[in-house]
Motif scaffolding. Structure first.
Motif: not given
Length: 339
Positions: A49-57, A61-65
């Motif tokens: 299961v994959w989700s998008r996360m970029d620590v600069d965005d 990060v909120d969406a992935a968590m």
């Protein structure tokens, strides 16, 4: 602590993440892997299961968590060069704040051991990242490791290449510093246990390997496992920075990472006591020689798989190449793709 069911895994395609993912699944967790490019990651690992996360965005990060109960933080920027200390700190701050907003119950971070004496830029940044993550309201367990022994580890790659490629080598003074190399299997076991460690506040624990060894001993032991006995010449004036240039010439290591790792060996990376393992006296750590042998075998399997993939590609395109460049009437002996 309430039951943890879903774990967010950062760094899922990296060395530790690749080994950790199946262990988390075996432990019964639902694992959400994150990537800056989840479409590409999904092509390579369609079963996850994959989700998008970029620590600069921060929004990503909120969406992935969302929907997660815990997270494993395997993010670092040492390979990018420049002001990676600042980048790592800012990334940790965003992740800490997002974990609080998502009401995660646990964050596990894999960092580095604090050396005796001078702290290198690389280790200073790792330690600062742990402090930032532990400063938030989310219970955060920082696990501090020295060299991780396993196929795919950058520090292991340096050691393996030096031991294998040099019949004779100079021995800088920094190779007399001591550390406690730890097997990737033990690192994975520690992270899995830390995810659901009950009733603890944020804390940092060392995860030392079972043996205290100098850099010279590590090289000698790895060489012996490969049936080699390189001659070593002590050279006390060779600095870590000069040594990093030498390492670039004879190993596959990323030059910048090699320099940072060597700089981190100015002082002993040993700990007093068993650290995290004192909480789990039933856990039997992997001896160094066993871990190193597994790493060598893992590299051999990887090379074998690569060779078979290349051979398969040649077999599939060979007839086309032969007909195009040799001609349809070519003799079978000229067709390199024929079995």
């Amino acid at each position: 602590m309430p039951e943890i069911k879903t774990v967010l895994l950062t760094g899922a395609t990296g060395f530790v993440g690749r080994n950790l993912y199946p262990a988390l699944c075996r432990a019964g967790y639902d694992v959400v892997c994150v990537s800056r490019d989840p479409a590409l990651a999904r092509e390579r690992h369609p079963q996850r299961v994959w989700s998008r996360m970029d620590v600069d965005d921060p929004e990503s990060v909120d969406a992935a968590m969302r929907g997660c109960d815990a997270a494993v933080y395997l993010v670092h920027g040492m390979g990018v060069g420049g002001d990676y200390e600042g980048q790592e700190r800012r990334a940790a701050e965003r992740f800490r704040d997002a974990a609080a907003r998502a009401r995660l119950r646990r964050v596990v971070y894999l960092g580095g051991v604090r050396p005796e004496g001078e702290v290198s830029k690389h280790l200073r940044s790792r330690l600062a990242t742990g402090e930032v993550l532990r400063s938030g309201p989310t219970s955060t367990i920082e696990l501090q490791a020295a060299m991780i022994v396993g196929a795919g580890s950058e520090s292991w790659r340096i050691v393996r290449d030096l031991a294998a490629r040099l019949p004779a080598m100079v021995l800088p003074r920094w190779l007399e510093t001591r550390s406690q190399p730890v097997a990737i299997a033990d690192v994975v076991a520690a992270i899995v246990r830390a995810v659901s460690l009950p009733d603890v506040q944020s804390a940092a624990y060392a995860i030392p390997g079972p043996e205290v060894m100098s850099g010279r001993e590590v090289l000698e032991r790895v060489a012996a496992l490969m049936g080699l006995r390189p001659t070593m010449f002590p050279v006390p004036f060779l600095s870590p920075r000069l040594s990093s240039y030498w390492i670039r010439l004879v190993t596959r290591a990323n030059g910048h990472i090699a320099e940072e790792l060597v700089e981190g060996m100015r002082g002993d990376l040993t700990v007093h006591g068993d650290g995290f393992w004192s909480r789990f006296p039933d856990h039997e750590r992997v001896p160094f020689d066993v871990a190193a042998r597994r790493a060598l075998e893992g590299e051999a399997r990887s090379l074998s798989l690569t060779a078979r993939a290349v051979e398969g590609a040649i077999r599939s395109v060979g007839p086309l190449v032969s007909r195009r460049w040799v001609g349809p009437d070519a003799k079978p002996a000229l067709n390199a793709a024929r079995p």
